[in-house]
Design a protein around this motif. Structure first.
Motif, PDB file in Angstrom:
ATOM      1  N   ALA A   1       0.745  -1.087  -0.049  1.00 58.71           N
ATOM      2  CA  ALA A   1      -0.124  -0.083  -0.075  1.00 58.71           C
ATOM      3  C   ALA A   1       1.097   1.223   0.181  1.00 58.71           C
ATOM      4  CB  ALA A   1      -0.977  -0.128   1.189  1.00 58.71           C
ATOM      5  N   GLY A   2       0.453   2.027  -1.029  1.00 61.47           N
ATOM      6  CA  GLY A   2       1.316   3.516  -0.973  1.00 61.47           C
ATOM      7  C   GLY A   2       2.302   3.333  -1.834  1.00 61.47           C
ATOM      8  N   SER A   3       2.981   2.211  -2.216  1.00 63.53           N
ATOM      9  CA  SER A   3       4.271   2.138  -3.202  1.00 63.53           C
ATOM     10  C   SER A   3       3.953   2.403  -4.460  1.00 63.53           C
ATOM     11  CB  SER A   3       4.861   0.849  -2.792  1.00 63.53           C
ATOM     12  OG  SER A   3       4.090  -0.207  -3.822  1.00 63.53           O
ATOM     13  N   PRO A   4       4.975   3.367  -4.921  1.00 67.45           N
ATOM     14  CA  PRO A   4       4.835   3.717  -6.361  1.00 67.45           C
ATOM     15  C   PRO A   4       4.948   2.400  -7.430  1.00 67.45           C
ATOM     16  CG  PRO A   4       6.782   4.582  -5.321  1.00 67.45           C
ATOM     17  CD  PRO A   4       6.186   3.939  -4.426  1.00 67.45           C
ATOM     18  N   PHE A   5       4.321   2.269  -8.448  1.00 68.41           N
ATOM     19  CA  PHE A   5       4.381   1.404  -9.563  1.00 68.41           C
ATOM     20  C   PHE A   5       3.858   2.007 -10.718  1.00 68.41           C
ATOM     21  CE2 PHE A   5       0.256   0.655  -7.793  1.00 68.41           C
ATOM     22  CZ  PHE A   5      -0.435   0.487  -8.887  1.00 68.41           C
ATOM     23  N   ASP A   6       4.665   1.353 -11.833  1.00 66.36           N
ATOM     24  CA  ASP A   6       4.274   1.877 -13.264  1.00 66.36           C
ATOM     25  C   ASP A   6       2.907   0.951 -13.654  1.00 66.36           C
ATOM     26  OD1 ASP A   6       6.000   3.837 -13.067  1.00 66.36           O
ATOM     27  OD2 ASP A   6       7.593   2.640 -14.281  1.00 66.36           O
ATOM     28  N   MET A   7       2.001   1.387 -14.073  1.00 59.06           N
ATOM     29  CA  MET A   7       1.066   0.522 -14.639  1.00 59.06           C
ATOM     30  C   MET A   7       1.099   0.674 -16.346  1.00 59.06           C
ATOM     31  SD  MET A   7      -2.993   0.814 -14.652  1.00 59.06           S
ATOM     32  CE  MET A   7      -3.116   1.809 -15.954  1.00 59.06           C
ATOM     33  N   LYS A   8       1.021  -0.344 -17.061  1.00 64.26           N
ATOM     34  CA  LYS A   8       1.198  -0.525 -18.493  1.00 64.26           C
ATOM     35  C   LYS A   8       0.005  -1.634 -18.942  1.00 64.26           C
ATOM     36  CE  LYS A   8       4.330  -0.742 -22.374  1.00 64.26           C
ATOM     37  NZ  LYS A   8       5.594  -1.379 -22.977  1.00 64.26           N
ATOM     38  N   VAL A   9      -0.613  -1.100 -19.964  1.00 63.85           N
ATOM     39  CA  VAL A   9      -1.297  -2.189 -20.686  1.00 63.85           C
ATOM     40  C   VAL A   9      -0.612  -2.189 -22.032  1.00 63.85           C
ATOM     41  CG1 VAL A   9      -3.863  -2.636 -21.351  1.00 63.85           C
ATOM     42  CG2 VAL A   9      -3.358  -1.408 -19.213  1.00 63.85           C
ATOM     43  N   GLU A  10      -0.334  -3.429 -22.548  1.00 64.53           N
ATOM     44  CA  GLU A  10       0.065  -3.704 -23.897  1.00 64.53           C
ATOM     45  C   GLU A  10      -1.210  -4.483 -24.725  1.00 64.53           C
ATOM     46  OE1 GLU A  10       4.886  -4.251 -23.271  1.00 64.53           O
ATOM     47  OE2 GLU A  10       3.690  -5.844 -23.432  1.00 64.53           O
ATOM     48  N   PHE A  11      -1.814  -3.580 -25.605  1.00 58.30           N
ATOM     49  CA  PHE A  11      -2.465  -4.151 -26.522  1.00 58.30           C
ATOM     50  C   PHE A  11      -2.053  -4.963 -27.852  1.00 58.30           C
ATOM     51  CE2 PHE A  11      -4.817  -0.518 -24.962  1.00 58.30           C
ATOM     52  CZ  PHE A  11      -5.867  -1.432 -24.222  1.00 58.30           C
ATOM     53  N   ASP A  12      -2.411  -6.022 -28.173  1.00 60.91           N
ATOM     54  CA  ASP A  12      -1.769  -6.808 -29.259  1.00 60.91           C
ATOM     55  C   ASP A  12      -1.830  -6.180 -30.753  1.00 60.91           C
ATOM     56  OD1 ASP A  12      -4.487  -7.363 -29.648  1.00 60.91           O
ATOM     57  OD2 ASP A  12      -3.937  -9.541 -30.201  1.00 60.91           O
TER      58      ASP A  12
END
Lengths: 164, 581
Positions: free
Chosen positions: B34-45
């Motif tokens: 909780a509270g930790s930074p992370f990068d979200m990424k969605v790769e479409f095909d």
């Protein structure tokens, strides 16, 4: 016998009949002559042990012998590591047969004491288990190979090699 | 038959809810502090229109939930497909989050679990000792070699034998059942599993190794949440995968030059190990950098005291406060057997390397001065580095040294009971003890001198000076450790007293062939390899690792756990995300 074997080893397999005779003659006449006088004009041999004057965490320093031989013809014995890339114009000469990057699962990580060899003309690969002798001009100083990005500090250029 | 297959395929597709190969990072079943930074990424095909894309979290637009705009990338570099990114996102509230990414007819759904921690820290200090590649055979062999065995009972115990809690740890990567030291340590140090060779990132599809979606490392979490000191100790290059994973982010562990910069970004109070070649500018002989940056100077400018020998380390550790950078080798430091006993390997060039015990003691001396406590990672790196070339004597002697470092941690814990000590491996090796080799058996055929079952008897190592190490490894009846995999190589049935074993070397076809340097050792036999010929050495095994722990919070280690679950226990012990209710 041990006196005789020295000139043979130094000249490797490229012994000419004249050199052979010279070698025999020199060996026979050794007590009367300064050692190796017949080879004054030949390429100087340098070994892996003679490359660096000091080795330390903060870097290595080239030996006096390397500084003296900079720009001169040298011969050096070692093992040929497989070419980095098929199209690479150079190969890496190592002191012992190399297991390339034995511990990591990605890029190459080389030992400190390597010499990069740029051949004068294409030659076929020598098996990694076999000792070779390289002859060429010693180059000293950082150089980045434009094709591969490989950085080297010691090179033998305009080189050829034979089985040692 | 064809109709049946079609139905089966359709059913499978329904089960995964996706019509295509859309990927969401963090991956399904990710656990996030909780509270930790992370990068979200969605790769479409495939390439999709921005207007067709929606990304929701628990049914609400991701941008609203994460408080940041989502970036749409129509065509990724080198990829004929679209993606969306949202960097340095964070979720403060513990709970399950369902993420749904849609582009036209394509939908991908994943669930993340955000976890909080105890409101109050259980432990002030954590000492995390990681034996790289530490397998059960290494422990057993270290115990027998160090303590001896009589009538089937060990004559003594290792330090790691007396830790109170234990768990079996699953080490597999996100892309393979087998695993490496990058993704495994990354899982321990971030709580997220990732792909082989990756550290502190999920492995995306673009070629750039430094653009992959990041997750927070423990080093960064400690900097974000408090004032704990950080120590990293390893006889490997400090920019090697295991020490790097405490702080670094890259898809490629080989980005060692960049990792040195990442170490400087986090500035661990103590950083000890090898690998100075990546700290030197490219014009310095011995450098492995491709630029002119001099990180020795940059670390000094950042307030570090430099130590380059055992003696200098002693001096630096004795000073009051200040950061310590100890670099004792241009590459990996030598194995214990070479450093302290045989004087082989590169000991002639680097004669004053400290051992793991001295480095651990020096780190504890410095870190324990921090009033807010510390996290110390100690890696027994050469267990792995000597297991790869099937040099079992060196690997086992390094296991003994690692165990003595565990002893240092346990001693510290006696006077500092608010310290959690964790001892584990990151992955295993395919090695087992199958008996002994007895030189006294008749004949010259070394294979016939291998004793199995009752014929094995017990080895005759001695330890006259009681230093915990066998007086010599080349005793007449010694343990026989055998690899279950490897390249073609010569088995010599003997310790390699002249330097670490190099089992195979590469030929012009990039295939590894047996190193003929061992061909003429009396009794040597050629062992046919059983891994692909491009493999240079023995490989990691996918077997579970045994984790052991003592101290506050250790009770959470039990049963079977994923490597990524271990981070949650560490975070909980240190209270990195105290729950607000």
């Amino acid at each position: 016998m041990s006196q005789l074997s020295t000139p043979f080893q130094r000249s490797g397999s490229r012994l000419t009949r004249r050199e052979m005779l010279l070698g025999l003659w020199a060996a026979a006449a050794l007590p009367l002559l300064p050692p190796r006088s017949s080879y004054a004009a030949a390429a100087a041999e340098i070994t892996f042990d003679e490359l660096y004057g000091s080795v330390g965490v903060l870097g290595l320093t080239f030996s006096d012998k390397v500084k003296q031989l900079k720009g001169s013809e040298v011969t050096m014995k070692g093992f040929m590591a497989p070419p980095l890339k098929a199209e690479a114009a150079f190969f890496v000469l190592t002191e012992i047969p190399m297991a390339l990057c034995p511990f990591c699962s990605s890029d190459a990580d080389w030992p400190d004491n390597i010499v990069v060899v740029y051949l004068d003309a294409a030659q076929t690969f020598e098996q990694a288990n076999r000792l070779i002798e390289v002859t060429g001009r010693l180059e000293v100083g950082s150089w980045t190979d434009p094709e591969t990005g490989f950085v080297s500090l010691l090179r033998i250029v305009g080189a050829s090699f034979d089985a040692a | 038959m064809r109709g049946f297959l079609a139905i089966l395929t359709a059913t499978t597709c329904l089960a995964t809810t996706a019509a295509g190969a859309t990927t969401v990072f963090p991956l399904d079943r990710a656990t996030i502090l909780a509270g930790s930074p992370f990068d979200m990424k969605v790769e479409f095909d495939k390439v999709v229109a921005e207007g067709d894309v929606t990304v929701t979290i628990n049914g609400k637009p991701a941008a609203d939930v994460l408080g940041k705009p989502v970036t749409f990338i129509e065509k990724e570099e080198g990829v004929e497909a679209s993606a969306v990114r949202l960097d340095a996102a964070s979720l403060a509230e513990p709970g399950d989050y369902t993420v749904e990414a849609k582009a036209g007819g394509e939908t991908k759904t994943v669930t993340w679990t955000v976890f909080g921690t105890s409101a109050e820290p259980k432990a002030k200090n954590v000492i995390f000792l990681l034996g790289d590649g530490l397998s059960v055979a290494h422990r057993t062999a270290a115990r027998i070699m160090s303590k001896g065995m009589t009538e089937g009972k060990a004559n003594g115990r290792l330090n790691m034998d007396d830790l109170d809690h234990m768990a079996f740890i699953g080490t597999s990567a996100t892309d393979a059942v087998d695993t490496d030291s990058a993704n495994t340590m990354s899982a321990y140090m971030t709580g997220h599993k990732t792909a082989v060779n990756a550290i502190g990132v999920y492995a995306d599809r673009t070629k750039d190794s430094l653009d992959d979606p990041k997750v927070e490392t423990l080093g960064e979490a400690l900097r974000r949440t408090g004032k704990k000191a950080i120590g990293i100790v390893s006889p490997a290059e400090v920019e090697d995968a295991t020490p790097a994973a405490v702080v670094a982010h890259t898809r490629k562990r080989a980005d060692k030059a960049e990792i040195v910069g990442m170490l400087l970004d986090v500035k661990p109070e103590v950083l000890l190990g090898g690998g100075s070649a990546y700290f030197l500018g490219k014009d310095t002989p011995g450098s492995k950098r491709k630029d002119d940056k001099n990180y020795i100077d940059l670390f000094k400018e950042a307030g570090y005291t430099l130590a380059t020998s055992k003696a200098e380390l002693g001096t630096a550790a004795g000073t009051n406060g200040g950061h310590i950078l100890g670099l004792f080798h241009t590459g990996n430091m030598d194995s214990t057997l070479d450093r302290d006993f045989l004087k082989k390997g590169t000991v002639g060039k680097f004669p004053d390397q400290p051992g793991l015990v001295e480095m651990t003691e020096a780190a504890l001396a410095r870190l324990s001065k921090n009033p807010d406590g510390f996290f110390l990672m100690v890696e027994g790196a050469n267990i792995d580095k000597m297991s790869h070339p099937l040099d079992w004597d060196r690997a086992v002697v390094d296991t003994i040294e690692f165990d003595q470092a565990v002893g240092v941690a346990r001693e510290f814990q006696k006077s500092h009971p608010d310290t959690l000590v964790v001892v584990t491996g990151d992955h295993t090796h395919g090695v087992s003890i199958i008996g002994t080799v007895d030189d006294e058996k008749p004949g010259a055929d070394m294979r016939e001198k291998v004793g199995t079952y009752a014929a094995a008897g017990f080895p005759n190592y001695t330890d006259e000076n009681k230093d915990g190490y066998p007086d010599k490894v080349d005793v007449s009846r010694r343990l026989f450790l055998a690899a279950n995999n490897g390249p073609d190589h010569y088995e010599t049935f003997r310790p390699k007293l002249d330097g670490p074993f190099v089992p195979a070397i590469q030929n012009e076809k990039k295939e590894y062939v047996a190193n003929e340097a061992y061909k003429d050792v009396p009794g040597a036999v050629l062992v046919q390899g059983n891994i692909p010929r491009e493999g240079d050495s023995g490989v990691h095994s996918a077997d579970d690792v045994v984790l052991q722990a003592s101290g506050p919070g250790a009770e959470e280690f039990k049963g079977y756990m994923e490597e990524s679950d271990v981070y949650r226990v560490l975070a909980d012990a240190l209270s990195l995300a105290p729950s607000t209710n």
